[in-house]
Scaffold this active site. Sequence first.
Site, PDB file in Angstrom:
ATOM      1  N   ASN A  98      -7.149   3.608   6.395  1.00  0.00           N
ATOM      2  CA  ASN A  98      -6.554   3.449   7.745  1.00  0.00           C
ATOM      3  C   ASN A  98      -6.946   4.296   8.654  1.00  0.00           C
ATOM      4  O   ASN A  98      -6.807   5.489   8.643  1.00  0.00           O
ATOM      5  CB  ASN A  98      -4.802   3.759   7.375  1.00  0.00           C
ATOM      6  CG  ASN A  98      -3.982   3.584   8.761  1.00  0.00           C
ATOM      7  OD1 ASN A  98      -4.731   2.988   9.734  1.00  0.00           O
ATOM      8  ND2 ASN A  98      -2.922   4.124   8.784  1.00  0.00           N
ATOM      9  N   LYS A 128      -6.440   4.277  11.780  1.00  0.00           N
ATOM     10  CA  LYS A 128      -5.412   4.589  12.933  1.00  0.00           C
ATOM     11  C   LYS A 128      -5.930   4.613  14.199  1.00  0.00           C
ATOM     12  O   LYS A 128      -6.982   3.569  14.335  1.00  0.00           O
ATOM     13  CB  LYS A 128      -4.673   6.047  12.661  1.00  0.00           C
ATOM     14  CG  LYS A 128      -4.177   6.278  11.367  1.00  0.00           C
ATOM     15  CD  LYS A 128      -3.301   7.455  11.134  1.00  0.00           C
ATOM     16  CE  LYS A 128      -2.926   7.703   9.915  1.00  0.00           C
ATOM     17  NZ  LYS A 128      -1.640   8.856   9.660  1.00  0.00           N
ATOM     18  N   HIS A 135       3.797   0.589   8.675  1.00  0.00           N
ATOM     19  CA  HIS A 135       3.287   1.834   8.434  1.00  0.00           C
ATOM     20  C   HIS A 135       4.684   2.679   8.938  1.00  0.00           C
ATOM     21  O   HIS A 135       5.139   2.650  10.041  1.00  0.00           O
ATOM     22  CB  HIS A 135       1.883   2.087   9.268  1.00  0.00           C
ATOM     23  CG  HIS A 135       1.418   3.432   8.854  1.00  0.00           C
ATOM     24  ND1 HIS A 135       1.921   4.557   9.315  1.00  0.00           N
ATOM     25  CD2 HIS A 135       0.472   3.809   7.814  1.00  0.00           C
ATOM     26  CE1 HIS A 135       1.165   5.540   8.879  1.00  0.00           C
ATOM     27  NE2 HIS A 135       0.219   4.959   8.010  1.00  0.00           N
ATOM     28  N   GLU A 141       4.217   5.239  10.938  1.00  0.00           N
ATOM     29  CA  GLU A 141       4.090   5.447  12.289  1.00  0.00           C
ATOM     30  C   GLU A 141       4.559   4.592  13.210  1.00  0.00           C
ATOM     31  O   GLU A 141       5.155   4.684  14.427  1.00  0.00           O
ATOM     32  CB  GLU A 141       2.425   5.955  12.477  1.00  0.00           C
ATOM     33  CG  GLU A 141       2.275   7.299  11.970  1.00  0.00           C
ATOM     34  CD  GLU A 141       0.740   7.286  11.392  1.00  0.00           C
ATOM     35  OE1 GLU A 141      -0.063   6.718  11.967  1.00  0.00           O
ATOM     36  OE2 GLU A 141       0.462   8.347  10.773  1.00  0.00           O
ATOM     37  N   GLU A 166       4.341   5.641   1.055  1.00  0.00           N
ATOM     38  CA  GLU A 166       3.863   6.865   1.666  1.00  0.00           C
ATOM     39  C   GLU A 166       5.072   7.536   2.002  1.00  0.00           C
ATOM     40  O   GLU A 166       5.648   7.219   3.040  1.00  0.00           O
ATOM     41  CB  GLU A 166       3.284   6.171   2.908  1.00  0.00           C
ATOM     42  CG  GLU A 166       1.960   5.151   2.672  1.00  0.00           C
ATOM     43  CD  GLU A 166       0.810   5.284   3.575  1.00  0.00           C
ATOM     44  OE1 GLU A 166      -0.013   5.652   3.400  1.00  0.00           O
ATOM     45  OE2 GLU A 166       1.299   5.092   4.810  1.00  0.00           O
ATOM     46  N   GLY A 214      -0.529  12.902   6.739  1.00  0.00           N
ATOM     47  CA  GLY A 214      -1.259  13.800   7.684  1.00  0.00           C
ATOM     48  C   GLY A 214      -0.948  15.177   7.704  1.00  0.00           C
ATOM     49  O   GLY A 214      -1.223  16.087   8.491  1.00  0.00           O
ATOM     50  N   SER A 227      -1.877  12.237   2.452  1.00  0.00           N
ATOM     51  CA  SER A 227      -2.978  13.501   2.214  1.00  0.00           C
ATOM     52  C   SER A 227      -3.580  13.171   0.882  1.00  0.00           C
ATOM     53  O   SER A 227      -3.741  14.073   0.288  1.00  0.00           O
ATOM     54  CB  SER A 227      -1.950  14.770   2.120  1.00  0.00           C
ATOM     55  OG  SER A 227      -1.332  15.025   3.487  1.00  0.00           O
TER      56      SER A 227
HETATM   57  C1  PEP Z   1      -1.979   6.871   6.416  1.00  0.00           C
HETATM   58  O1  PEP Z   1      -2.552   6.807   7.370  1.00  0.00           O
HETATM   59  O2  PEP Z   1      -1.357   6.199   6.000  1.00  0.00           O
HETATM   60  C2  PEP Z   1      -1.972   7.898   5.652  1.00  0.00           C
HETATM   61  C3  PEP Z   1      -1.638   8.339   4.680  1.00  0.00           C
HETATM   62  O3  PEP Z   1      -2.490   9.064   6.370  1.00  0.00           O
HETATM   63  P1  PEP Z   1      -3.389  10.636   5.565  1.00  0.00           P
HETATM   64  O4  PEP Z   1      -4.068  10.044   4.695  1.00  0.00           O
HETATM   65  O5  PEP Z   1      -3.942  11.301   6.813  1.00  0.00           O
HETATM   66  O6  PEP Z   1      -2.207  11.482   5.173  1.00  0.00           O
END
Ligand code: PEP
Length: 259
Positions: free
Chosen positions: A10, A12, A99, A101, A171, A177, A217
């Site tokens: 992803n 983003k 997601h 976010e 997630e 992040g 992460s």
């Molecule tokens: C994500 O964008 O869904 C995500 C899990 O980000 P990260 O791997 O940076 O934690």
Amino acid sequence: MPRTPIVAGNWKMNTTADSAIELARALREALAEADDASGGIEKVVCPPFVFLGAVAKACEGSPVKVGAQNMHWEEKGAFTGEVSAAMLAGLAEYVIIGHSERRQYFCETDETVSKKLRAAVAAGLKPIVCVGETGAQRQAGETKAVLRRQVRGAFEGQPAVPPETTVVAYEPVWAIGTGVAATPSDAQEAIAFIRGELADIVGAEAASQVRILYGGSVTPDNIADFVAQPDVDGGLVGGASLVAASFVEMVRKVAAIGR
Ligand code: PEP
């Protein structure tokens, strides 16, 4: 039937027109080698909307598949700034839905996630439906209740969700992040729970075919520990997917598990 693992990136709101193509080409090159051991792993990249066409072209004929990060549930109309599933259909194979976010910053709810899932499937897109609890919810012991609400909110009442092309990503919001990933056993527990919820909704046979990823992460150093868990079918990766070498390394680590 064994489930084919997925490593999905992803991107983003990152990359530029040039760097997106550069990243796609680097992945294409590294992952298309004839002797590449990662043939059995699905590789997906999800660039920003505006680079979807260019990235799709750069990945054409390669094992790297393209996904969108979001979509609107209506087919067309007065929804300024939005993109429909029909618009994505020739460009993207996958679409991320719900997601955290989007839920956190753009008012997405279980209801909008459900509408998006329905529209994505109707348009022939493969959904990656994201669920996960916040840190406060986890501390309050609400993880399973949150996952139940989000999974049921998304999947209950759907006319037809083909299990083999449907993906869920667990997630935990506190892990995204932050550099603090869930433990593999916590991820396994949550994902097994999600599969159980899905089984209640779509039946055990269909639920056993749905790929469920861990995200939060994920890095080349920890992805194998997650995918070694029986219910974890890959990773949805943010930061570590923006560097070609690290995406490729994650794919190879998953391939080495030999699921
Ligand atoms: C994500 O964008 O869904 C995500 C899990 O980000 P990260 O791997 O940076 O934690």
